[in-house]
Design an enzyme around this catalytic site. Structure first.
Site, mmCIF file in Angstrom:
data_model
loop_
_atom_site.group_PDB
_atom_site.id
_atom_site.type_symbol
_atom_site.label_atom_id
_atom_site.label_comp_id
_atom_site.label_asym_id
_atom_site.label_seq_id
_atom_site.Cartn_x
_atom_site.Cartn_y
_atom_site.Cartn_z
ATOM 1 N N HIS A 73 55.070 70.106 31.689
ATOM 2 C CA HIS A 73 54.666 69.807 33.070
ATOM 3 C C HIS A 73 55.806 69.781 34.100
ATOM 4 C CE1 HIS A 73 55.824 65.929 31.513
ATOM 5 N NE2 HIS A 73 54.672 65.682 30.943
ATOM 6 N N HIS A 77 45.495 65.271 26.079
ATOM 7 C CA HIS A 77 45.494 63.932 25.468
ATOM 8 C C HIS A 77 44.048 63.568 25.143
ATOM 9 C CE1 HIS A 77 49.725 62.934 26.566
ATOM 10 N NE2 HIS A 77 49.492 63.752 27.577
ATOM 11 N N PHE A 78 43.678 63.682 23.856
ATOM 12 C CA PHE A 78 42.300 63.362 23.458
ATOM 13 C C PHE A 78 42.163 61.935 22.919
ATOM 14 C CE2 PHE A 78 40.305 67.885 22.856
ATOM 15 C CZ PHE A 78 40.374 68.076 24.223
ATOM 16 N N GLY A 115 48.181 59.463 34.870
ATOM 17 C CA GLY A 115 47.480 60.578 34.232
ATOM 18 C C GLY A 115 46.195 60.917 34.950
ATOM 19 N N ASP A 121 47.784 68.942 30.705
ATOM 20 C CA ASP A 121 48.149 67.519 30.575
ATOM 21 C C ASP A 121 46.923 66.631 30.832
ATOM 22 O OD1 ASP A 121 49.712 65.364 29.940
ATOM 23 O OD2 ASP A 121 50.767 65.279 31.854
ATOM 24 N N ASP A 157 55.945 63.291 23.976
ATOM 25 C CA ASP A 157 55.409 63.214 25.350
ATOM 26 C C ASP A 157 54.963 61.807 25.735
ATOM 27 O OD1 ASP A 157 54.520 64.175 27.868
ATOM 28 O OD2 ASP A 157 52.466 64.151 27.127
ATOM 29 N N HIS A 214 41.739 58.351 31.450
ATOM 30 C CA HIS A 214 41.910 56.895 31.424
ATOM 31 C C HIS A 214 40.628 56.280 31.943
ATOM 32 C CE1 HIS A 214 46.152 56.895 30.409
ATOM 33 N NE2 HIS A 214 46.394 57.774 31.365
HETATM 34 O O1 DOR Z 1 50.573 61.241 33.437
HETATM 35 C C1 DOR Z 1 50.788 61.203 32.240
HETATM 36 N N1 DOR Z 1 49.847 60.772 31.378
HETATM 37 N N2 DOR Z 1 51.975 61.570 31.779
HETATM 38 C C2 DOR Z 1 52.329 61.384 30.496
HETATM 39 O O2 DOR Z 1 53.402 61.745 30.124
HETATM 40 C C3 DOR Z 1 51.409 60.701 29.564
HETATM 41 C C4 DOR Z 1 50.019 60.912 29.975
HETATM 42 C C5 DOR Z 1 49.061 60.025 29.244
HETATM 43 O O3 DOR Z 1 49.144 59.914 28.012
HETATM 44 O O4 DOR Z 1 48.198 59.429 29.894
HETATM 45 ZN ZN ZN Z 2 54.288 63.981 29.800
HETATM 46 ZN ZN ZN Z 3 51.112 64.677 28.531
#
Ligand code: DOR
Ligand code: ZN
Ligand code: ZN
Ligand code: ZN
Length: 380
Positions: free
Chosen positions: A189, A19-20, A281, A262, A109, A266
């Site tokens: 995952h 996730h960028f 996340g 994954d 996702d 954040h």
């Molecule tokens: O832990 C997660 N973070 N699971 C997800 O499905 C989304 C991801 C995120 O985008 O932060």
């Molecule tokens: Zn996910």
């Molecule tokens: Zn993800």
């Protein structure tokens, strides 16, 4: 001249799940900072999830990710397209057009709202154009507002429980739909023992099912909630020692096909919020190698399998030629020290965000050089 005495030279890694946050939430990460973390982790190919703002559901956005990745130039940055418009779970995107533009697969996702009817249609559409869908398997009716794996830790700490059936039932559903349609599905995952057994069953039935596991689900348990609160929150949740053991053996034996991080950055202020509202996340790109290397040291697998699960298998899954240890323009490999110990801290983490329960801990296994397109893109 590079001295690789007592180092390991191997094909660089391929991560089909990062996730960028670019476009839209670049205060957490962007394609440039994400690329830096990737090459520091030994990766030269990453696939960006479409849960950006806006979602990667049209051709210009797919092109943006590819072109921005090329501009940064550190590694191959590829997009996964959204399955449904706006990731709302209702109307399928124009997957054929997105694929032509460069989307390497399709997923919603993080927005597990697709009912079985639309998931079946998505599998059929993606499969018919030679692509595939990947699912974040979670039944929201079962997970409700849970934050921690339902078990002793959640009970002891009084955390809202999230039962593993929320994952297991959806993995089973997707396997059944794949068997019925004859189309591929990829399980994102995977984290629970029963889900692993369901995938093993589906594979034995001849289903075109593949699965990935994250470094954190191979290494951390729900006990992280004892020391961390929101930093330990991730979706699916960290589970138990038994679940970890199941995913490790499954990865070693081929039930799970490859590792995907994954990587989910954040910001600090977001992770400081109340457990119920803070976003799930954790980071992954710089920790995958040391964690998988530990599985080699503990004799779950050998280095050949490490290369398969970190590089060859994910590359093949998206039709990419696996990275080559070569000299010249197509050289694409990583040199790492399997015995060097380093501390995870604000300086060694190259992502914009620093959210990981591994902060302050020591890991063994350090990337020394990463080569991409014949050039050094990372040097320790
Ligand atoms: O832990 C997660 N973070 N699971 C997800 O499905 C989304 C991801 C995120 O985008 O932060
Ligand atoms: Zn996910
Ligand atoms: Zn993800
Ligand atoms: Zn324990």
């Amino acid at each position: 001249v590079i001295d690789a005495t007592e180092k390991i030279v191997c094909p660089s890694f391929v991560d089909l799940h990062v996730h960028f946050r670019d476009p839209g939430q670049t205060y957490k990460e962007d394609i440039e900072s994400g690329s830096k973390a990737a090459v520091a982790g030994g990766y030269t190919t990453v696939v960006c999830m479409p849960n950006t703002q806006p979602a990667l559901d049209d051709v210009p956005l797919i092109r943006y990710v590819i072109e921005r990745g090329e501009e940064v130039g550190l590694c191959r940055v590829l997009p996964a397209g959204a399955i449904t418009k706006g990731r709302k779970g209702r109307e399928l995107t124009e997957m054929a057009l997105l694929k032509d533009a460069g989307a390497v697969y399709f997923t919603d996702d993080g927005a597990p709202v697709m009912d079985s009817f639309i998931m079946r249609k998505a599998m059929e559409y993606a499969g018919s154009i030679g692509s595939f869908v990947a699912d974040h398997c979670e039944d929201l009716n079962l997970s409700q507002n849970g934050v921690a794996h339902e078990g002793e830790i959640a009970a002891a700490l009084g955390l809202p429980p999230l039962p593993p059936e929320a994952e297991d039932t959806m993995v089973a559903r997707d396997c059944v739909l794949s068997i019925q349609t004859g189309m591929p599905v990829h399980i994102c995952h995977i984290s629970s023992r029963l889900a692993v057994e369901i995938v093993a069953w589906a594979k034995a039935m001849g289903a075109k099912v593949t699965a990935e596991v994250t470094p954190h689900h191979l290494y951390l348990t729900d006990e992280e909630f004892l020391d961390f609160s929101c930093v330990a929150k991730v979706s699916p949740p960290l589970r138990t020692h038994e679940d970890i053991e199941a995913t490790r053996w499954a990865l070693a034996s081929g039930i799970i096909d490859f590792v995907a991080t994954d990587h989910a950055p954040h910001a600090h202020h977001e992770k400081m919020q109340d457990l119920q509202v803070c976003p799930p996340g954790m980071l992954g790109l710089q920790f995958a190698l040391p964690i998988v290397l530990e599985l080699v040291k503990k004799d779950y697998m050998d280095l050949t399998r490490l290369v398969e699960v970190m590089s060859t298998n994910p590359a093949k899954k998206i039709g990419l030629r696996p990275p080559q240890i070569k000299v010249g323009e197509t050289a694409e490999f990583t040199i790492f020290d399997p015995f060097e110990t380093w501390e995870v801290n604000e300086d060694t983490i190259l992502s914009k965000s620093k959210n990981t329960p591994l902060l302050g801990r020591k890991l063994t296994g350090k990337v020394k050089y990463t080569f991409y397109n014949g050039k050094i893109v990372y040097k320790d």
